[in-house]
Scaffold this motif. Sequence first.
Motif, PDB file in Angstrom:
ATOM      1  N   ILE A 168      -2.866   0.709   2.583  1.00 41.37           N
ATOM      2  CA  ILE A 168      -2.045   1.683   3.305  1.00 41.37           C
ATOM      3  C   ILE A 168      -0.569   1.427   3.016  1.00 41.37           C
ATOM      4  O   ILE A 168       0.263   2.325   3.179  1.00 41.37           O
ATOM      5  CB  ILE A 168      -2.305   1.690   4.825  1.00 41.37           C
ATOM      6  CG1 ILE A 168      -2.087   0.317   5.457  1.00 41.37           C
ATOM      7  CG2 ILE A 168      -3.663   2.243   5.139  1.00 41.37           C
ATOM      8  CD1 ILE A 168      -2.062   0.345   6.979  1.00 41.37           C
ATOM      9  N   ASN A 169      -0.241   0.207   2.538  1.00 38.16           N
ATOM     10  CA  ASN A 169       1.134  -0.065   2.140  1.00 38.16           C
ATOM     11  C   ASN A 169       1.456   0.480   0.758  1.00 38.16           C
ATOM     12  O   ASN A 169       2.540   0.224   0.219  1.00 38.16           O
ATOM     13  CB  ASN A 169       1.439  -1.565   2.213  1.00 38.16           C
ATOM     14  CG  ASN A 169       1.431  -2.081   3.635  1.00 38.16           C
ATOM     15  OD1 ASN A 169       0.790  -3.080   3.942  1.00 38.16           O
ATOM     16  ND2 ASN A 169       2.124  -1.389   4.530  1.00 38.16           N
ATOM     17  N   GLY A 170       0.538   1.253   0.206  1.00 38.56           N
ATOM     18  CA  GLY A 170       0.836   2.114  -0.929  1.00 38.56           C
ATOM     19  C   GLY A 170       1.112   3.532  -0.460  1.00 38.56           C
ATOM     20  O   GLY A 170       1.390   4.424  -1.254  1.00 38.56           O
ATOM     21  N   ILE A 171       1.037   3.741   0.852  1.00 38.98           N
ATOM     22  CA  ILE A 171       1.310   5.036   1.472  1.00 38.98           C
ATOM     23  C   ILE A 171       2.542   4.943   2.374  1.00 38.98           C
ATOM     24  O   ILE A 171       3.407   5.810   2.373  1.00 38.98           O
ATOM     25  CB  ILE A 171       0.107   5.515   2.324  1.00 38.98           C
ATOM     26  CG1 ILE A 171      -1.186   5.558   1.484  1.00 38.98           C
ATOM     27  CG2 ILE A 171       0.389   6.861   2.969  1.00 38.98           C
ATOM     28  CD1 ILE A 171      -1.216   6.627   0.409  1.00 38.98           C
ATOM     29  N   VAL A 172       2.595   3.862   3.172  1.00 40.37           N
ATOM     30  CA  VAL A 172       3.716   3.624   4.086  1.00 40.37           C
ATOM     31  C   VAL A 172       4.243   2.211   3.852  1.00 40.37           C
ATOM     32  O   VAL A 172       3.570   1.364   3.275  1.00 40.37           O
ATOM     33  CB  VAL A 172       3.290   3.786   5.560  1.00 40.37           C
ATOM     34  CG1 VAL A 172       2.855   5.220   5.848  1.00 40.37           C
ATOM     35  CG2 VAL A 172       2.165   2.810   5.911  1.00 40.37           C
ATOM     36  N   ALA A 173       5.440   1.947   4.334  1.00 40.08           N
ATOM     37  CA  ALA A 173       6.106   0.685   4.045  1.00 40.08           C
ATOM     38  C   ALA A 173       5.476  -0.509   4.736  1.00 40.08           C
ATOM     39  O   ALA A 173       4.946  -0.407   5.838  1.00 40.08           O
ATOM     40  CB  ALA A 173       7.578   0.776   4.433  1.00 40.08           C
ATOM     41  N   GLY A 174       5.548  -1.651   4.055  1.00 39.72           N
ATOM     42  CA  GLY A 174       5.176  -2.946   4.607  1.00 39.72           C
ATOM     43  C   GLY A 174       6.121  -3.977   4.039  1.00 39.72           C
ATOM     44  O   GLY A 174       7.295  -3.691   3.810  1.00 39.72           O
ATOM     45  N   ALA A 175       5.619  -5.161   3.761  1.00 42.88           N
ATOM     46  CA  ALA A 175       6.465  -6.247   3.264  1.00 42.88           C
ATOM     47  C   ALA A 175       6.916  -5.986   1.835  1.00 42.88           C
ATOM     48  O   ALA A 175       6.202  -5.380   1.033  1.00 42.88           O
ATOM     49  CB  ALA A 175       5.707  -7.569   3.337  1.00 42.88           C
TER      50      ALA A 175
END
Length: 244
Positions: free
Chosen positions: A140-147
């Motif tokens: 999902i961090n390829g969709i929304v931001a994470g680290a």
Amino acid sequence: MARLDGKIAIITGAAQGMGASHARKFIEEGAKVVLTDLNDEKGNALAAELGENALFVKHNVTSADDWAMVVTETEKAFGPVNVLVNNAGITMAKSILEVTEEEYRRIVDINQVSVFLGMKSVIPSMQKANGGSIVNISSINGIVAGAIGYTDTKFAVRGMTKAAAIEGAHYGIRVNSVHPGVIATPMVVQEDTKAAVEEFSKHIPLKRVAQSEEVSSLVVYLASDESSYSTGAEFIVDGGLTAM
């Protein structure tokens, strides 16, 4: 007939966690599977458990030479490759000010460059098989931001998937990305993180984390002929988290 009868698959990072779950599900559905990982002890044990339709190959996914070797070993054991699951990857949870250049380049090599190398290496084998399916495991961090670092590479996997899908269509090769949310793998539910994960799960619309098998079911679908008109797309498995 099982859903993956006649399919010959390579699954990276398959010695444990989601990769092992994918391998089990593929074998159940009739595929012949080459499991790859650096952990040869767990990889060999899983291949022995899965039986004659499974083979373990020790594999550094950041090495082009290793990729060539894996494809050669797969063709020798089972035949041309129909399916590639680019599952291997690592996480990193540091701020941009804390991450060293060495750490950043390492996560890019493992999470991003390996996917490029994998696709480049299997396409000639898939051409021999008159087509195939590539499933790139993003997040999902390829969709929304994470680290930082992790997010960058998972967005890159999403972009590479689309570019490869356009080119692969000429050869009958489909390429899709899978974007899991919080999955109950050993890394996620270990004792020092278990309480935090349980607390976070309260904010997921479905009020729980996913089991690895729930991701594997989607990967089987994308590997199978059931998804014959799906390519260049993102498939999200996150309990509704990114819908909020």
